[in-house]
Design a protein around this motif. Structure first.
Motif, short mmCIF file in Angstrom:
data_model
loop_
_atom_site.label_atom_id
_atom_site.label_comp_id
_atom_site.label_asym_id
_atom_site.label_seq_id
_atom_site.Cartn_x
_atom_site.Cartn_y
_atom_site.Cartn_z
N GLY A 4 0.82 -1.21 0.00
CA GLY A 4 0.00 0.00 0.00
C GLY A 4 0.85 1.26 0.00
O GLY A 4 2.00 1.27 0.42
N PHE A 5 0.24 2.34 -0.47
CA PHE A 5 0.94 3.61 -0.65
C PHE A 5 1.59 4.11 0.63
O PHE A 5 2.71 4.59 0.62
N ALA A 26 -2.90 1.50 -13.82
CA ALA A 26 -2.58 1.69 -12.41
C ALA A 26 -3.27 0.63 -11.57
O ALA A 26 -4.46 0.39 -11.73
N LEU A 27 -2.53 0.01 -10.68
CA LEU A 27 -3.10 -1.03 -9.82
C LEU A 27 -2.94 -0.61 -8.36
O LEU A 27 -1.82 -0.37 -7.90
N PRO A 28 -4.05 -0.50 -7.62
CA PRO A 28 -3.97 -0.08 -6.22
C PRO A 28 -2.99 -0.93 -5.42
O PRO A 28 -2.94 -2.14 -5.60
N SER A 29 -2.21 -0.29 -4.58
CA SER A 29 -1.18 -0.89 -3.72
C SER A 29 0.12 -1.23 -4.43
O SER A 29 1.10 -1.55 -3.79
N TRP A 30 0.13 -1.11 -5.73
CA TRP A 30 1.32 -1.49 -6.48
C TRP A 30 2.09 -0.29 -7.01
O TRP A 30 2.63 -0.32 -8.12
N ALA A 31 2.17 0.78 -6.22
CA ALA A 31 2.80 2.01 -6.72
C ALA A 31 4.22 1.77 -7.23
O ALA A 31 4.60 2.26 -8.29
#
Lengths: 275, 268
Positions: A136-137, A189-194
């Motif tokens: 996560g970010f 863009a994939l959440p948590s995969w910054a």
């Protein structure tokens, strides 16, 4: 959450190139007499690439396999030995850490040593990469952690590609191919995969700029699809998700087909799941 | 008689990086006019003198005279202590009556636009560029969001100053394009991950702006790009920081942009 296209039917069997038996194969496409460099060659997709590529290299070619594990690289070399010996292919294992400048320089140095041979194709596959923290970010507050990730996944392939370009300057009669092992998440863009998305987006752009600058270098960003690798095992373990994975060999074979057909525009991204 | 809508960005804590000059300085001036009295601007840059001059200017301005607080943090965001200093000052400046946190990731560098991909054999040089342009904005944003978690009555807006270069490759601009592409993706992921956060990837047209074109003209290696800048300049197609910033402020006030999307001044 992961949006992989999955067909309900079984995957199309890939056309695995028939093993060259030493017969004259002038009517089959090959990758020429080349120097082929594969990073992250010890496991997963990189290892599968090594297994695919050596069938397509002509006698006198050199294969540089780069990864941290000397043991796994040596095993890989031995797996291919009987064929590579017969086909007069030289295989070098470069056991080094590409997250360091020493590792990049070492790889360039070995390539330079091989530059004495007459070759008509330089073929660099930037495959080495890592997943990074996907929790996560808000876990990405540490400068060193992020710098270190970007260094391995972005700076390293840029410096390596630049180094190899300098060893083998473009000239007429020399085919130059660069592959960037990319991902659908270079574009999506994939959440948590910054970290992963950012590095893949950076690489895609970097190699697109190279394509703009060097008309004599054929650049392909290849998204290999979800494969049966340690990385995917880690992803599924961390996320608890389970979805269909493809064999590395199938995707590697597809990449070789793309390169032999050579129909793509330099700098574009091609996805295994869409060809 | 026309009715003027009185629109503002609330009582805000607004952090602006690269605030000492150029577009960041313009953002600071514009923000100061759009936030309510009692708001705080936290201006961040490496150059103390320029920051303090801006702080003084804003203190004297109308906004300053009705209660805008302007803090300066002289910091290198590529260093842990620099980053911590910004977070700490922001936390110290926060008060419960503030209703909006705005983070403007503006600080960036052009990189050497006189060289091609094949010249970047020095990994440390690339690392250093990515550290300033990518890592610092990611870590600062993560730290600020951690310091100011979501809570009722508190809007949070994160702005990334992006570029056409995030989307389109330009010869001899590998570092800049790569850094912008990376940054834009960071904020796209953030937008996906935090649906309650407003994330604006704003492209100010800086690749054409008056400010950078003059600098670029002499520094860009690629002759085609050099020519296109000088053509644009000759044809009056370049924007000033002020014009571009005015559009940014309007986008923020209208607040109907899609979070994470690339918003380009030339599409507005």
């Amino acid at each position: 959450m992961l949006d992989y296209k999955s067909s309900s039917e079984s995957p199309t069997p890939c056309n695995k190139p028939t093993k060259m038996s030493g017969k004259n194969t002038t009517n089959r496409k090959t990758l020429g007499r080349g120097i082929c460099i594969i990073t992250g060659a010890s496991k997963g997709f990189g290892r599968a690439l090594a297994h695919e590529v050596f069938h397509l290299l002509e006698p006198g070619s050199v294969l540089l396999l780069v990864a941290r594990s000397g043991t796994l690289l040596q095993e890989l070399k031995e797996e291919m030995q009987s064929f590579t010996d017969k086909q007069q292919l030289v295989v070098h294992c470069v056991a080094t850490d590409l997250s360091t400048k020493e590792g990049v320089n070492e790889t360039v140095k070995v390539a330079r040593q091989e530059a004495v041979n007459e070759i008509d194709h330089v073929f660099l596959i930037n495959n080495a990469g890592s997943l990074g923290d996907i929790s996560g970010f808000e876990s990405l507050t540490d400068l060193e952690k992020v710098n270190s990730y970007l260094s391995f996944n972005v700076s390293s392939p840029l410096a390596l590609t630049a180094g190899i370009l300098q060893v083998f300057p473009c000239r007429s009669g020399l085919r130059w191919s660069v592959v960037n092992v990319s991902s659908v998440f270079a574009l999506q863009a994939l959440p948590s995969w910054a970290l992963y998305c950012t590095a893949k987006a950076a690489r895609k752009m970097m190699f697109s700029v190279l394509a703009e600058e060097e008309p004599n270098v054929k650049v392909l960003s290849y998204s290999p699809g979800p494969l049966d690798t340690d990385m995917q095992e880690e992803i599924q373990r961390l996320t608890g998700l389970s979805y269909r994975l493809f064999p590395c060999q199938e995707s590697a074979a597809k990449l070789m087909e793309l390169l032999l057909d050579n129909n793509f525009a330099s700098g574009t991204q091609v996805d295994f799941l869409e060809v | 008689m026309s009715s003027t809508e009185c629109r503002d960005l609330g009582r805000a804590l607004c952090i602006i990086t690269g605030a000492s000059r150029g577009f960041g300085q313009t953002i600071a001036r514009n923000m100061s006019r759009l936030v309510k009295p009692g708001s705080v601007l936290v201006l961040v840059a490496r150059s103390g003198d320029d920051l303090r001059a801006l702080q003084a200017e804003l203190a004297e301005s109308e906004a300053g005279r009705v209660g805008l607080v302007v803090e300066c943090v002289v910091a290198d965001l590529g260093q842990p202590d620099g980053l911590e200093a910004v977070v700490r000052r922001s936390q110290e400046s926060f008060s419960e009556d503030l209703d909006h946190i705005i983070l403007v990731n503006n600080a960036a560098s052009l990189g050497d636009v006189s060289r091609y991909v094949k010249s970047f054999t020095n990994m440390a040089e690339v690392d250093s560029y990515l550290s300033l342009n990518v890592t610092s904005s990611l870590c600062l944003t993560a730290s600020i969001l951690q310091a100011f978690p979501q809570c009722p009555g508190l809007r949070r807006t994160v702005i990334n100053i992006t570029s056409l270069c995030a989307l389109q490759p330009f010869r001899s601009w590998v570092l800049y394009c790569t850094g912008k592409a990376a940054r834009e993706m960071i904020f796209r992921v953030l937008a996906e991950e935090e649906p309650d956060l407003r994330v604006l990837n704003y492209s100010p047209g800086e690749e054409r702006s008056l400010h950078s074109s003059l600098a670029s003209q002499s520094k860009t290696a690629d002759p085609t790009i050099r020519k296109s800048f000088s053509d644009m300049f000759a044809q009056g197609q370049l924007l000033t920081c002020e014009e571009s910033c005015a559009k940014l402020m309007k986008v923020l006030l209208d607040d109907n942009y899609t979070s994470g999307a690339h918003i380009d001044i030339y599409d507005l």
